[in-house]
Motif scaffolding. Structure first.
Motif, PDB file in Angstrom:
ATOM      1  N   GLU A   4      -5.969  -1.322  -6.876  1.00 40.75           N
ATOM      2  CA  GLU A   4      -7.095  -0.553  -6.363  1.00 40.75           C
ATOM      3  C   GLU A   4      -6.611   0.774  -5.798  1.00 40.75           C
ATOM      4  N   LYS A   5      -7.381   1.814  -6.056  1.00 42.54           N
ATOM      5  CA  LYS A   5      -7.100   3.120  -5.472  1.00 42.54           C
ATOM      6  C   LYS A   5      -7.829   3.193  -4.135  1.00 42.54           C
ATOM      7  N   LEU A   6      -7.073   3.466  -3.076  1.00 38.82           N
ATOM      8  CA  LEU A   6      -7.623   3.439  -1.726  1.00 38.82           C
ATOM      9  C   LEU A   6      -7.870   4.824  -1.148  1.00 38.82           C
ATOM     10  N   GLY A   7      -7.286   5.848  -1.748  1.00 40.35           N
ATOM     11  CA  GLY A   7      -7.481   7.186  -1.219  1.00 40.35           C
ATOM     12  C   GLY A   7      -6.564   8.183  -1.890  1.00 40.35           C
ATOM     13  N   THR A   8      -6.518   9.390  -1.320  1.00 39.55           N
ATOM     14  CA  THR A   8      -5.683  10.453  -1.865  1.00 39.55           C
ATOM     15  C   THR A   8      -4.937  11.159  -0.741  1.00 39.55           C
ATOM     16  N   TYR A   9      -3.843  11.814  -1.118  1.00 37.62           N
ATOM     17  CA  TYR A   9      -3.047  12.609  -0.188  1.00 37.62           C
ATOM     18  C   TYR A   9      -2.582  13.846  -0.934  1.00 37.62           C
ATOM     19  N   ASN A  10      -2.910  15.014  -0.383  1.00 40.53           N
ATOM     20  CA  ASN A  10      -2.508  16.277  -0.990  1.00 40.53           C
ATOM     21  C   ASN A  10      -1.617  17.020   0.002  1.00 40.53           C
ATOM     22  N   PRO A  11      -0.292  16.963  -0.177  1.00 45.57           N
ATOM     23  CA  PRO A  11       0.621  17.580   0.789  1.00 45.57           C
ATOM     24  C   PRO A  11       0.595  19.104   0.769  1.00 45.57           C
ATOM     25  N   LEU A  12      -0.042  19.703  -0.224  1.00 48.56           N
ATOM     26  CA  LEU A  12      -0.072  21.161  -0.313  1.00 48.56           C
ATOM     27  C   LEU A  12      -1.117  21.781   0.614  1.00 48.56           C
TER      28      LEU A  12
ATOM     29  N   ILE B  89       0.897  -1.152   0.000  1.00 50.35           N
ATOM     30  CA  ILE B  89       0.000   0.000   0.000  1.00 50.35           C
ATOM     31  C   ILE B  89       0.931   1.194   0.000  1.00 50.35           C
ATOM     32  N   ARG B  90       0.904   1.956  -1.081  1.00 46.58           N
ATOM     33  CA  ARG B  90       1.881   3.026  -1.238  1.00 46.58           C
ATOM     34  C   ARG B  90       1.294   4.233  -1.943  1.00 46.58           C
ATOM     35  N   LEU B  91       2.132   5.251  -2.095  1.00 49.11           N
ATOM     36  CA  LEU B  91       1.715   6.483  -2.752  1.00 49.11           C
ATOM     37  C   LEU B  91       2.140   6.458  -4.215  1.00 49.11           C
ATOM     38  N   ALA B  92       1.215   6.842  -5.099  1.00 49.75           N
ATOM     39  CA  ALA B  92       1.522   7.001  -6.521  1.00 49.75           C
ATOM     40  C   ALA B  92       1.415   8.493  -6.823  1.00 49.75           C
ATOM     41  N   ARG B  93       2.478   9.076  -7.356  1.00 53.31           N
ATOM     42  CA  ARG B  93       2.515  10.525  -7.553  1.00 53.31           C
ATOM     43  C   ARG B  93       1.748  10.933  -8.798  1.00 53.31           C
ATOM     44  N   GLY B  94       1.038  12.021  -8.647  1.00 56.56           N
ATOM     45  CA  GLY B  94       0.335  12.634  -9.765  1.00 56.56           C
ATOM     46  C   GLY B  94       0.537  14.131  -9.664  1.00 56.56           C
ATOM     47  N   GLY B  95      -0.209  14.881 -10.418  1.00 54.92           N
ATOM     48  CA  GLY B  95      -0.075  16.331 -10.377  1.00 54.92           C
ATOM     49  C   GLY B  95       1.015  16.799 -11.317  1.00 54.92           C
ATOM     50  N   SER B  96       1.191  18.096 -11.367  1.00 58.63           N
ATOM     51  CA  SER B  96       2.185  18.661 -12.269  1.00 58.63           C
ATOM     52  C   SER B  96       3.478  18.958 -11.518  1.00 58.63           C
ATOM     53  N   LYS B  97       4.426  19.497 -12.230  1.00 60.96           N
ATOM     54  CA  LYS B  97       5.718  19.821 -11.640  1.00 60.96           C
ATOM     55  C   LYS B  97       5.540  20.825 -10.499  1.00 60.96           C
TER      56      LYS B  97
ATOM     57  N   GLN C 104       1.750  -4.792   2.712  1.00 62.44           N
ATOM     58  CA  GLN C 104       2.612  -4.049   3.622  1.00 62.44           C
ATOM     59  C   GLN C 104       2.571  -2.569   3.262  1.00 62.44           C
ATOM     60  N   PRO C 105       2.231  -1.701   4.214  1.00 64.41           N
ATOM     61  CA  PRO C 105       2.241  -0.267   3.908  1.00 64.41           C
ATOM     62  C   PRO C 105       3.670   0.270   3.890  1.00 64.41           C
ATOM     63  N   THR C 106       3.904   1.268   3.057  1.00 70.02           N
ATOM     64  CA  THR C 106       5.200   1.937   3.064  1.00 70.02           C
ATOM     65  C   THR C 106       5.286   2.801   4.318  1.00 70.02           C
ATOM     66  N   ASP C 107       6.442   3.375   4.576  1.00 75.03           N
ATOM     67  CA  ASP C 107       6.640   4.152   5.802  1.00 75.03           C
ATOM     68  C   ASP C 107       5.643   5.303   5.910  1.00 75.03           C
ATOM     69  N   ARG C 108       5.486   6.069   4.847  1.00 74.76           N
ATOM     70  CA  ARG C 108       4.594   7.231   4.890  1.00 74.76           C
ATOM     71  C   ARG C 108       3.143   6.793   5.056  1.00 74.76           C
ATOM     72  N   VAL C 109       2.736   5.766   4.341  1.00 76.54           N
ATOM     73  CA  VAL C 109       1.356   5.285   4.458  1.00 76.54           C
ATOM     74  C   VAL C 109       1.134   4.698   5.850  1.00 76.54           C
TER      75      VAL C 109
ATOM     76  N   PRO D 158       2.663  18.464  -6.274  1.00 80.72           N
ATOM     77  CA  PRO D 158       2.396  17.036  -6.138  1.00 80.72           C
ATOM     78  C   PRO D 158       1.006  16.734  -5.589  1.00 80.72           C
ATOM     79  N   HIS D 159       0.501  15.614  -6.017  1.00 79.92           N
ATOM     80  CA  HIS D 159      -0.760  15.072  -5.524  1.00 79.92           C
ATOM     81  C   HIS D 159      -0.581  13.563  -5.582  1.00 79.92           C
ATOM     82  N   TYR D 160      -0.901  12.877  -4.507  1.00 83.60           N
ATOM     83  CA  TYR D 160      -0.642  11.447  -4.442  1.00 83.60           C
ATOM     84  C   TYR D 160      -1.939  10.660  -4.312  1.00 83.60           C
ATOM     85  N   SER D 161      -1.941   9.490  -4.922  1.00 81.16           N
ATOM     86  CA  SER D 161      -3.015   8.530  -4.730  1.00 81.16           C
ATOM     87  C   SER D 161      -2.480   7.426  -3.830  1.00 81.16           C
ATOM     88  N   ILE D 162      -3.278   7.004  -2.883  1.00 80.12           N
ATOM     89  CA  ILE D 162      -2.911   5.877  -2.032  1.00 80.12           C
ATOM     90  C   ILE D 162      -3.452   4.638  -2.733  1.00 80.12           C
ATOM     91  N   VAL D 163      -2.556   3.742  -3.137  1.00 79.66           N
ATOM     92  CA  VAL D 163      -2.958   2.604  -3.959  1.00 79.66           C
ATOM     93  C   VAL D 163      -2.446   1.294  -3.375  1.00 79.66           C
TER      94      VAL D 163
END
Length: 116
Positions: A35-43, A5-13, A68-73, A16-21
């Motif tokens: 499967e997409k499980l959620g979103t994370y917007n650090p801005l 379970i990790r973050l997939a980066r999206g958004g422009s340069k 297994q979730p990654t550290d951030r997730v 950043p905008h991440y999907s939790i997948v």
């Protein structure tokens, strides 16, 4: 199949905008996922409700399947109460490096010499 379970980066340069997948660990970071499980917007502000959105039922399902979730997730899951808070111990974090230790020693020697 090792699941993550990790973050997939999206958004422009610089925006950043991440999907939790849930994805196979062998797939690329932004590649195929199951499967997409959620979103994370650090801005957004840290206290904003829209900063992290997760489908907690599906996250629990994937954790039960052995993902297994990654550290951030994992930190997100700790904040949501799905996972026990891990003890993070890094005793060397506060210890200065070699160069700073040498400079501190020289400074202490100079201070001792001037005090005499």
């Amino acid at each position: 199949m090792a699941m993550k379970i990790r973050l997939a980066r999206g958004g422009s340069k610089k925006r950043p905008h991440y999907s939790i997948v849930a994805s196979d660990s062998r797939m690329p970071r932004d590649g195929r996922f199951l499967e997409k499980l959620g979103t994370y917007n650090p801005l957004l502000a840290k206290d904003s409700e829209d900063r992290i959105k997760m489908n907690l039922e599906r996250v629990q399902y994937w954790l039960a399947q052995g993902a297994q979730p990654t550290d951030r997730v994992a930190r997100f899951l700790e904040a949501a109460g799905l996972k026990e808070k891990a003890v993070r111990n890094n005793p060397k974090a506060a210890v200065p490096g070699k160069r700073m230790a040498e400079l501190a020693k020289k400074k202490a020697d100079r201070a001792a010499a001037s005090a005499e």
